[in-house]
Scaffold this active site. Structure first.
Site, PDB file in Angstrom:
ATOM      1  N   ALA A  63       0.865  -1.184   0.000  1.00 31.33           N
ATOM      2  CA  ALA A  63       0.000   0.000   0.000  1.00 31.33           C
ATOM      3  C   ALA A  63       0.898   1.229   0.000  1.00 31.33           C
ATOM      4  O   ALA A  63       2.066   1.153   0.384  1.00 31.33           O
ATOM      5  CB  ALA A  63      -0.867  -0.017   1.258  1.00 31.33           C
ATOM      6  N   GLY A 102       0.554  -5.123   0.698  1.00 31.82           N
ATOM      7  CA  GLY A 102      -0.576  -5.085  -0.223  1.00 31.82           C
ATOM      8  C   GLY A 102      -0.213  -5.677  -1.580  1.00 31.82           C
ATOM      9  O   GLY A 102      -1.081  -6.202  -2.284  1.00 31.82           O
ATOM     10  N   GLU A 105      -0.698  -9.195  -1.302  1.00 35.68           N
ATOM     11  CA  GLU A 105      -2.151  -9.433  -1.205  1.00 35.68           C
ATOM     12  C   GLU A 105      -2.801  -9.377  -2.594  1.00 35.68           C
ATOM     13  O   GLU A 105      -3.701 -10.164  -2.897  1.00 35.68           O
ATOM     14  CB  GLU A 105      -2.786  -8.432  -0.239  1.00 35.68           C
ATOM     15  CG  GLU A 105      -2.323  -8.700   1.201  1.00 35.68           C
ATOM     16  CD  GLU A 105      -2.803  -7.653   2.187  1.00 35.68           C
ATOM     17  OE1 GLU A 105      -2.423  -6.476   2.023  1.00 35.68           O
ATOM     18  OE2 GLU A 105      -3.550  -8.005   3.104  1.00 35.68           O
ATOM     19  N   GLU A 125       4.075  -5.606   7.010  1.00 32.56           N
ATOM     20  CA  GLU A 125       3.218  -4.655   7.721  1.00 32.56           C
ATOM     21  C   GLU A 125       3.543  -4.584   9.208  1.00 32.56           C
ATOM     22  O   GLU A 125       3.478  -3.524   9.828  1.00 32.56           O
ATOM     23  CB  GLU A 125       1.727  -5.044   7.555  1.00 32.56           C
ATOM     24  CG  GLU A 125       1.133  -4.673   6.204  1.00 32.56           C
ATOM     25  CD  GLU A 125       1.329  -5.747   5.147  1.00 32.56           C
ATOM     26  OE1 GLU A 125       2.215  -6.603   5.305  1.00 32.56           O
ATOM     27  OE2 GLU A 125       0.579  -5.731   4.149  1.00 32.56           O
TER      28      GLU A 125
HETATM   29  C1  3H9 Z   1       0.447  -2.345   3.384  1.00 34.45           C
HETATM   30  O1  3H9 Z   1       0.682  -2.823   2.323  1.00 34.45           O
HETATM   31  C2  3H9 Z   1      -0.900  -2.393   4.060  1.00 34.45           C
HETATM   32  C3  3H9 Z   1      -1.828  -3.372   3.451  1.00 34.45           C
HETATM   33  O2  3H9 Z   1      -1.649  -4.669   3.960  1.00 34.45           O
HETATM   34  C4  3H9 Z   1      -3.256  -3.066   3.787  1.00 34.45           C
HETATM   35  C5  3H9 Z   1      -3.855  -1.837   3.289  1.00 34.45           C
HETATM   36  C6  3H9 Z   1      -5.348  -1.738   3.498  1.00 34.45           C
HETATM   37  N1  3H9 Z   1       4.630   3.495   0.094  1.00 34.45           N
HETATM   38  O3  3H9 Z   1      13.305   1.779   0.664  1.00 34.45           O
HETATM   39  P1  3H9 Z   1      13.773   2.538  -0.512  1.00 34.45           P
HETATM   40  C7  3H9 Z   1       9.447   4.958  -0.996  1.00 34.45           C
HETATM   41  S1  3H9 Z   1       1.629  -1.496   4.237  1.00 34.45           S
HETATM   42  C8  3H9 Z   1       5.120   4.716  -0.207  1.00 34.45           C
HETATM   43  O4  3H9 Z   1      14.801   3.588  -0.304  1.00 34.45           O
HETATM   44  P2  3H9 Z   1      14.943   0.181  -1.664  1.00 34.45           P
HETATM   45  C9  3H9 Z   1      10.514   5.242   0.049  1.00 34.45           C
HETATM   46  O5  3H9 Z   1      10.031   6.094   1.048  1.00 34.45           O
HETATM   47  C10 3H9 Z   1       3.032  -1.491   3.159  1.00 34.45           C
HETATM   48  N2  3H9 Z   1       6.428   4.958  -0.455  1.00 34.45           N
HETATM   49  O6  3H9 Z   1      14.235   1.593  -1.727  1.00 34.45           O
HETATM   50  C11 3H9 Z   1      11.593   5.884  -0.806  1.00 34.45           C
HETATM   51  O7  3H9 Z   1      11.214   7.240  -1.025  1.00 34.45           O
HETATM   52  P3  3H9 Z   1      12.337   8.382  -1.147  1.00 34.45           P
HETATM   53  C12 3H9 Z   1       3.763  -2.766   3.177  1.00 34.45           C
HETATM   54  C13 3H9 Z   1       7.253   3.924  -0.389  1.00 34.45           C
HETATM   55  O8  3H9 Z   1      15.176  -0.196  -3.056  1.00 34.45           O
HETATM   56  C14 3H9 Z   1      11.484   5.145  -2.126  1.00 34.45           C
HETATM   57  O9  3H9 Z   1      10.176   4.551  -2.136  1.00 34.45           O
HETATM   58  N3  3H9 Z   1       4.968  -2.639   2.414  1.00 34.45           N
HETATM   59  C15 3H9 Z   1       6.808   2.619  -0.083  1.00 34.45           C
HETATM   60  O10 3H9 Z   1      16.064   0.202  -0.693  1.00 34.45           O
HETATM   61  C16 3H9 Z   1      12.518   4.044  -2.289  1.00 34.45           C
HETATM   62  O11 3H9 Z   1      12.452   3.195  -1.152  1.00 34.45           O
HETATM   63  C17 3H9 Z   1       6.131  -2.257   2.956  1.00 34.45           C
HETATM   64  O12 3H9 Z   1       6.212  -2.033   4.131  1.00 34.45           O
HETATM   65  C18 3H9 Z   1       5.426   2.435   0.155  1.00 34.45           C
HETATM   66  N4  3H9 Z   1       4.918   1.228   0.457  1.00 34.45           N
HETATM   67  O13 3H9 Z   1      13.837  -0.794  -1.012  1.00 34.45           O
HETATM   68  C19 3H9 Z   1       7.294  -2.154   2.020  1.00 34.45           C
HETATM   69  N5  3H9 Z   1       7.877   1.786  -0.082  1.00 34.45           N
HETATM   70  O14 3H9 Z   1      13.163   8.014  -2.313  1.00 34.45           O
HETATM   71  C20 3H9 Z   1       8.085  -0.926   2.322  1.00 34.45           C
HETATM   72  C21 3H9 Z   1       8.944   2.543  -0.411  1.00 34.45           C
HETATM   73  O15 3H9 Z   1      11.519   9.619  -1.291  1.00 34.45           O
HETATM   74  N6  3H9 Z   1       9.167  -0.706   1.404  1.00 34.45           N
HETATM   75  N7  3H9 Z   1       8.583   3.825  -0.590  1.00 34.45           N
HETATM   76  O16 3H9 Z   1      13.095   8.329   0.152  1.00 34.45           O
HETATM   77  C22 3H9 Z   1      10.336  -1.387   1.429  1.00 34.45           C
HETATM   78  O17 3H9 Z   1      10.520  -2.307   2.186  1.00 34.45           O
HETATM   79  C23 3H9 Z   1      11.415  -0.936   0.513  1.00 34.45           C
HETATM   80  O18 3H9 Z   1      11.110   0.367   0.079  1.00 34.45           O
HETATM   81  C24 3H9 Z   1      11.658  -1.811  -0.749  1.00 34.45           C
HETATM   82  C25 3H9 Z   1      12.660  -1.090  -1.700  1.00 34.45           C
HETATM   83  C26 3H9 Z   1      12.236  -3.139  -0.306  1.00 34.45           C
HETATM   84  C27 3H9 Z   1      10.373  -2.010  -1.490  1.00 34.45           C
END
Ligand code: 3H9
Length: 686
Positions: A63, A102, A105, A125
């Site tokens: 998400a 998400g 999901e 999450e």
């Molecule tokens: C969810 O899904 C809830 C659902 O179950 C239910 C809903 C009803 N959203 O980490 P990076 C941005 S909760 C918005 O440096 P990497 C991040 O801030 C979500 N922005 O890259 C950064 O911005 P900036 C569950 C996001 O290659 C840029 O992207 N998912 C999101 O080292 C690059 O990120 C997670 O918790 C996001 N979801 O790693 C996954 N994710 O450049 C969270 C990233 O401005 N994300 N950004 O600083 C991660 O674990 C890592 O970002 C990922 C990439 C492994 C994907």
């Protein structure tokens, strides 16, 4: 703004592609686009199957976290996932990069999943203080099995494409180009009916019903890891509901638990911290166009615990290291410890024998200081003595190649003074690793007055390559982390004299969520650190303990007594020493409340953090929080000291400090920034 979702045709397969950089987060436009694409597939009789894929570095990473806390925009994610699952034509998810939260999901809503072997699938999450809220806690156990789902939901640890295939979460692993193969797979399955819907699968649930102890055993095995956190238990309960109730009721329960978590303080803190960590990598005030220097080989001076640990980080990232020692014995010992650490990681399955072999091959241990001339970054990791450090930097000045970055791993010393002693201060900075350096994620990068922007940028980028979280700190005694440790230490020691026990102070800290209290930490690190090594000179409690060989855990005695399994118990000897000191110093002992301990040891840290900010020694309040969470185990569910202070209310912090001001005496002075912000009703982090 262009539409993030587009569709193309390959024969009778509709390919739905998301292009929403950087991580294909499932923001409103993506959700709307997905629902529209499924409708398109339904309405077009010539479409027989659908593939959902993503462009860029990753499948949907979850998400869009930036939408949390804002008014909801329809369709919400659970409805999108349902729409996909209810499509009357088979839908295949084509997964590369990270299918997270998400994103997974959405993949579970699809009827089939194909993935690259290197892809990662997970529901992180819980790390944001949440649970998968779009049916994930109910679909995942039905597809991957209850045990696997429990582990993935409650810990947030992802699994590889290969592991996902082995547990049934992925139907086929793709070697080669993902989307064409996914289309081929869609053509293979296009006529199979009924469509396999994750929400309707029951067979994996039956397996778990044979093992009713599973949930309690899981709780017990992870009790330490989950201590203080709310989200893991909510995840466990949600997965449990999948076993006990039909899917339609399970998702209602999931939603209830999700909303409870979402409105809580822990989720707010953990989501704040997600962005804090990423912000820390951004350096303020760099001239535009600054480019990093190339680092092909790293030099490390000193093969002790620190030097060895530092070297391992680079070796593991595939960067060759030249490590220098004064004599063969020390060099052999250092290289031996590194080898043993690598072998231990291999034994735990964290590294393959091949990775260990590769890392070891990249190490060049030598007694010849001049070999450092080949290095692009040289880190000095010898003991804390300014004269010794200056001597080493003088030698480096003579032999290092032009443009080589010269770093000190000092924890306290003045990096500007070291820089000023050589002819190239622009190349000097601090790289303060935390012990054990191969494990701890934090790295303070100390920016000297003359540090060149490109040198700083290089160090920050290297940190990412070696998988550290780096924070820029200014030159001041103890930088960010250790500087804030000092007021805590001073007040904790005074509290002992005034009537508290080490056990009480440590308990307050552990109950707060720290991994250990100040005295447990002293015993672990060594009470003798910084001791003057003169048994006849006993000026404080630490001197007294050292003088009678109570140097901490390594001697079986310190602030606590330890049994042969290193289990601590309160020490009557220490109690007597403390009381004796109190009498000698004329300190009247009294009952100390837990609240006073919080105010004098934690509020004072906030005050010091504020001073660090007001002096410009940290770029932003969230950087202070990153240092404390990653360097000292501050509970992430409280966000870090500055976020926590904001949550308590800065006026509450100021009031508490005012209550204690007289007792703290000349050891304490208020941060102007703290007073100012509290007065104006402002916060540090928001
Ligand atoms: C969810 O899904 C809830 C659902 O179950 C239910 C809903 C009803 N959203 O980490 P990076 C941005 S909760 C918005 O440096 P990497 C991040 O801030 C979500 N922005 O890259 C950064 O911005 P900036 C569950 C996001 O290659 C840029 O992207 N998912 C999101 O080292 C690059 O990120 C997670 O918790 C996001 N979801 O790693 C996954 N994710 O450049 C969270 C990233 O401005 N994300 N950004 O600083 C991660 O674990 C890592 O970002 C990922 C990439 C492994 C994907």
């Amino acid at each position: 703004m262009t539409d993030p979702i587009s569709t193309t045709r390959h024969g009778d397969v509709l390919i739905v592609t998301s292009n929403n950089p950087p991580v294909n987060a499932l923001g409103a436009a993506v959700r709307q686009g997905l629902v529209a694409a499924i409708e398109q597939a339904e309405q077009d009789d010539s479409v027989k199957a659908v593939v959902i894929a993503c462009e860029g570095q990753t499948f949907f990473a979850g998400a869009d976290i930036t939408e949390f806390g804002k008014p909801p925009v329809m369709p919400w994610l659970p409805a999108v996932v349902d729409a996909i699952e209810n499509c009357s034509k088979p839908v295949v998810a084509a997964i590369h990069g990270t299918a997270f939260g998400g994103g997974l999901e959405v993949a579970l809503g699809c009827h089939y999943r194909v993935a690259l072997p290197g892809a990662k699938l997970g529901v992180p999450e819980v790390k944001l203080g949440l649970l998968p809220g779009a049916g994930g806690t109910q679909r995942l156990p039905r597809v991957a099995g209850v045990e696997r789902a429990l582990e993935m939901c409650a810990t947030g640890t992802p699994i590889s494409g290969k592991e996902a295939f082995d547990c049934g979460l992925v139907d086929r692993l793709i070697e080669g180009e993902l989307v064409p193969h996914a289309v081929g797979y869609a053509e293979e399955v296009r006529d199979i009916r009924p469509l396999p819907k994750s929400s309707e699968r029951e067979e994996r649930l039956a397996e778990a019903r044979d093992n009713p102890a599973l949930f309690d055993e899981f709780r017990k095995a992870n009790a330490r890891k989950f201590r203080g956190f709310e989200a893991p238990e909510a995840n466990i309960r949600a997965v449990g509901v999948a076993l006990d109730k039909p899917y339609s009721e399970g998702v209602i329960e999931e939603r209830k638990l999700f909303m409870e978590l979402m409105s809580g303080n822990q989720a707010r803190a953990q989501q704040y911290f997600f962005f804090a960590e990423r912000k820390a990598a951004k350096i303020e005030g760099l001239p535009e166009g600054t480019a990093p220097r190339e680092v092909k080989r790293v030099g490390v001076i000193g093969a002790g615990t620190m030097g060895g640990g530092i070297s391992m980080n680079f070796l593991s990232a595939g960067i060759p290291v030249t490590i220098v020692e004064m004599n063969q014995e020390a060099l052999d010992r250092g290289a031996g410890v590194m080898r043993k650490n690598y072998e231990a990681s291999a034994a735990k399955g964290k590294l393959s024998a091949e990775q260990v072999e590769k890392a070891t091959r990249l190490l060049n241990p030598t007694l010849d200081f001049d070999e450092l001339a080949q290095c692009d970054l040289i880190i000095e990791a010898v003991y804390e003595d300014m004269d010794v450090k200056k001597e080493i930097f003088g030698r480096l000045d003579r032999i290092a190649k032009p443009g080589a970055i010269l770093a000190s791993n000092t924890s306290y010393l003045n990096v500007d003074e070291i820089a000023a002693s050589i002819s190239r201060p622009q190349d000097v900075l601090g790289m303060h690793f935390f012990s054990p350096a191969n494990i701890m994620k934090l790295l303070e990068i100390v920016r000297g007055a003359k540090t060149a922007p490109d040198a700083l940028m290089t160090a920050m980028q290297l940190a990412k390559r070696i998988r550290k979280v780096a924070v820029v700190a200014g030159v001041c005694h103890g930088f960010i982390g250790n500087r804030m440790l000092m007021p805590r230490q001073v007040e904790a020691t005074k509290l002992l004299l005034e009537g508290a026990s080490p056990e009480q102070i440590d308990r307050v800290h552990v109950e707060f969520g720290m991994p250990m209290g100040p005295f447990q930490m002293a015993d672990l690190a060594g009470v003798d650190i910084g001791w003057h090594r003169d048994v006849s000179r006993v000026e404080n409690i630490r001197d007294a303990l050292c003088a009678i060989d109570r140097w901490g855990q390594k001697k079986g005695a310190g602030f606590y007594d330890y049994d042969d399994k290193r289990r601590p118990s309160p020490s009557p000897v220490v109690k007597a020493i403390i009381e004796d000191f109190a009498t000698k110093q004329g300190v009247e002992r009294r009952e100390i409340s837990d609240q006073e301990i919080v105010e004098r040891t934690l509020y004072t840290m906030v005050n010091e953090g504020a001073k660090i900010l007001e002096e410009g020694m940290a770029q932003r309040a969230s950087d202070v929080d990153v240092v404390w969470v990653y360097g000292y185990g501050w509970p992430v569910y409280r966000g870090g000291p500055m976020f926590w202070a904001d949550s308590e209310g800065l006026d509450t912090i100021v009031e508490g400090l005012k209550r204690q001001e007289a007792r703290m005496g000349s050891d304490f002075s208020f941060s102007k920034l703290l007073l100012d912000k509290a007065g104006k009703g402002e916060k540090f982090t928001r």
